[in-house]
Design a protein around this motif. Sequence first.
Motif, PDB file in Angstrom:
ATOM      1  N   ILE A 124       0.814  -1.215   0.000  1.00 56.71           N
ATOM      2  CA  ILE A 124       0.000   0.000   0.000  1.00 56.71           C
ATOM      3  C   ILE A 124       0.851   1.271   0.000  1.00 56.71           C
ATOM      4  O   ILE A 124       0.336   2.356  -0.230  1.00 56.71           O
ATOM      5  CB  ILE A 124      -0.979   0.025   1.191  1.00 56.71           C
ATOM      6  CG1 ILE A 124      -0.231  -0.061   2.524  1.00 56.71           C
ATOM      7  CG2 ILE A 124      -2.019  -1.081   1.055  1.00 56.71           C
ATOM      8  CD1 ILE A 124      -1.078   0.226   3.751  1.00 56.71           C
ATOM      9  N   ASP A 125       2.157   1.123   0.259  1.00 55.71           N
ATOM     10  CA  ASP A 125       3.009   2.307   0.311  1.00 55.71           C
ATOM     11  C   ASP A 125       4.470   1.871   0.276  1.00 55.71           C
ATOM     12  O   ASP A 125       4.784   0.689   0.463  1.00 55.71           O
ATOM     13  CB  ASP A 125       2.741   3.098   1.596  1.00 55.71           C
ATOM     14  CG  ASP A 125       3.133   4.560   1.500  1.00 55.71           C
ATOM     15  OD1 ASP A 125       3.688   4.985   0.460  1.00 55.71           O
ATOM     16  OD2 ASP A 125       2.883   5.296   2.479  1.00 55.71           O
ATOM     17  N   GLU A 126       5.348   2.828   0.046  1.00 54.81           N
ATOM     18  CA  GLU A 126       6.789   2.620   0.134  1.00 54.81           C
ATOM     19  C   GLU A 126       7.313   3.515   1.243  1.00 54.81           C
ATOM     20  O   GLU A 126       6.883   4.669   1.367  1.00 54.81           O
ATOM     21  CB  GLU A 126       7.468   2.968  -1.187  1.00 54.81           C
ATOM     22  CG  GLU A 126       7.053   2.061  -2.320  1.00 54.81           C
ATOM     23  CD  GLU A 126       7.738   2.411  -3.625  1.00 54.81           C
ATOM     24  OE1 GLU A 126       8.808   3.050  -3.599  1.00 54.81           O
ATOM     25  OE2 GLU A 126       7.201   2.042  -4.671  1.00 54.81           O
ATOM     26  N   VAL A 127       8.209   2.984   2.069  1.00 63.00           N
ATOM     27  CA  VAL A 127       8.728   3.723   3.217  1.00 63.00           C
ATOM     28  C   VAL A 127      10.241   3.607   3.220  1.00 63.00           C
ATOM     29  O   VAL A 127      10.790   2.505   3.190  1.00 63.00           O
ATOM     30  CB  VAL A 127       8.174   3.147   4.542  1.00 63.00           C
ATOM     31  CG1 VAL A 127       8.689   3.931   5.725  1.00 63.00           C
ATOM     32  CG2 VAL A 127       6.661   3.091   4.535  1.00 63.00           C
ATOM     33  N   LYS A 128      10.906   4.743   3.261  1.00 65.54           N
ATOM     34  CA  LYS A 128      12.361   4.753   3.385  1.00 65.54           C
ATOM     35  C   LYS A 128      12.691   5.542   4.646  1.00 65.54           C
ATOM     36  O   LYS A 128      12.395   6.738   4.726  1.00 65.54           O
ATOM     37  CB  LYS A 128      13.033   5.368   2.161  1.00 65.54           C
ATOM     38  CG  LYS A 128      14.533   5.165   2.150  1.00 65.54           C
ATOM     39  CD  LYS A 128      15.131   5.472   0.791  1.00 65.54           C
ATOM     40  CE  LYS A 128      16.605   5.117   0.794  1.00 65.54           C
ATOM     41  NZ  LYS A 128      17.186   5.211  -0.532  1.00 65.54           N
ATOM     42  N   LYS A 129      13.269   4.852   5.626  1.00 61.26           N
ATOM     43  CA  LYS A 129      13.513   5.459   6.937  1.00 61.26           C
ATOM     44  C   LYS A 129      15.005   5.445   7.247  1.00 61.26           C
ATOM     45  O   LYS A 129      15.646   4.391   7.206  1.00 61.26           O
ATOM     46  CB  LYS A 129      12.743   4.681   8.008  1.00 61.26           C
ATOM     47  CG  LYS A 129      12.918   5.216   9.409  1.00 61.26           C
ATOM     48  CD  LYS A 129      12.133   4.383  10.397  1.00 61.26           C
ATOM     49  CE  LYS A 129      12.404   4.843  11.816  1.00 61.26           C
ATOM     50  NZ  LYS A 129      11.780   3.960  12.799  1.00 61.26           N
ATOM     51  N   ASP A 130      15.532   6.612   7.571  1.00 58.13           N
ATOM     52  CA  ASP A 130      16.922   6.748   7.977  1.00 58.13           C
ATOM     53  C   ASP A 130      17.056   6.192   9.394  1.00 58.13           C
ATOM     54  O   ASP A 130      16.396   6.663  10.320  1.00 58.13           O
ATOM     55  CB  ASP A 130      17.316   8.224   7.937  1.00 58.13           C
ATOM     56  CG  ASP A 130      18.792   8.465   8.242  1.00 58.13           C
ATOM     57  OD1 ASP A 130      19.438   7.607   8.869  1.00 58.13           O
ATOM     58  OD2 ASP A 130      19.287   9.541   7.854  1.00 58.13           O
ATOM     59  N   ILE A 131      17.904   5.179   9.575  1.00 51.79           N
ATOM     60  CA  ILE A 131      18.077   4.583  10.896  1.00 51.79           C
ATOM     61  C   ILE A 131      19.446   4.894  11.493  1.00 51.79           C
ATOM     62  O   ILE A 131      19.837   4.324  12.504  1.00 51.79           O
ATOM     63  CB  ILE A 131      17.827   3.055  10.876  1.00 51.79           C
ATOM     64  CG1 ILE A 131      18.769   2.355   9.897  1.00 51.79           C
ATOM     65  CG2 ILE A 131      16.365   2.769  10.558  1.00 51.79           C
ATOM     66  CD1 ILE A 131      18.748   0.835   9.981  1.00 51.79           C
ATOM     67  N   GLY A 132      20.169   5.812  10.858  1.00 52.74           N
ATOM     68  CA  GLY A 132      21.442   6.250  11.409  1.00 52.74           C
ATOM     69  C   GLY A 132      22.642   5.647  10.713  1.00 52.74           C
ATOM     70  O   GLY A 132      22.553   4.616  10.051  1.00 52.74           O
ATOM     71  N   GLN A 133      23.779   6.322  10.850  1.00 50.36           N
ATOM     72  CA  GLN A 133      25.076   5.912  10.310  1.00 50.36           C
ATOM     73  C   GLN A 133      25.033   5.551   8.827  1.00 50.36           C
ATOM     74  O   GLN A 133      25.743   4.653   8.374  1.00 50.36           O
ATOM     75  CB  GLN A 133      25.665   4.776  11.136  1.00 50.36           C
ATOM     76  CG  GLN A 133      26.003   5.215  12.551  1.00 50.36           C
ATOM     77  CD  GLN A 133      26.913   4.257  13.277  1.00 50.36           C
ATOM     78  OE1 GLN A 133      27.104   3.117  12.874  1.00 50.36           O
ATOM     79  NE2 GLN A 133      27.481   4.740  14.366  1.00 50.36           N
ATOM     80  N   GLY A 134      24.172   6.263   8.084  1.00 47.96           N
ATOM     81  CA  GLY A 134      24.088   6.052   6.647  1.00 47.96           C
ATOM     82  C   GLY A 134      23.238   4.859   6.228  1.00 47.96           C
ATOM     83  O   GLY A 134      23.173   4.540   5.051  1.00 47.96           O
TER      84      GLY A 134
END
Length: 165
Positions: free
Chosen positions: A142-152
């Motif tokens: 239903i969607d695309e999610v890109k989440k920054d979780i740290g250290q690149g």
Amino acid sequence: MQIIEVKTLEEVQILSNLAQEIWHQHFTSIIGQDQVSYMLKHYQSTEAIWKQIQTGAEYYFLKISQIPVAYICLIADSNKNRMMLSKLYVKDSERGKGLGKSLLQFSETRAIQKNCNDLWLTVNRFNADSIEWYSRQGFVVIDEVKKDIGQGYFMDDYMSRPEIS
């Protein structure tokens, strides 16, 4: 087969060890060893899991002959009447035996018990086998999610939920 809630620090330590085994088996080829190590430390370590449980996450083992071979994490959002299936992992040696389906059914039942009428999850967009498996279970992206979780590092996921007919 038994599905048992993880409640004690000792059980969390066992769960963290199981996570280490599963993640190294499954995710190294998808996201690389460095990101696997980073995510295990920050999301699947004994300390991280214990903190998640203390803030409302529910973890469950699936055991066969008293040996943990799979686990899930559920996070209810009662304000929105929905539940996230945050984790569903099965040891490589136990895949293809219906254990994931049993854990998914348990998750659906638990969502109903918590008065949640929506169950959703995220899956790494490059995890083709899992995406295909969830699709066979009736989930649709239903969607695309890109989440920054740290250290690149990023979690680059598809959000899915069961298709409504």
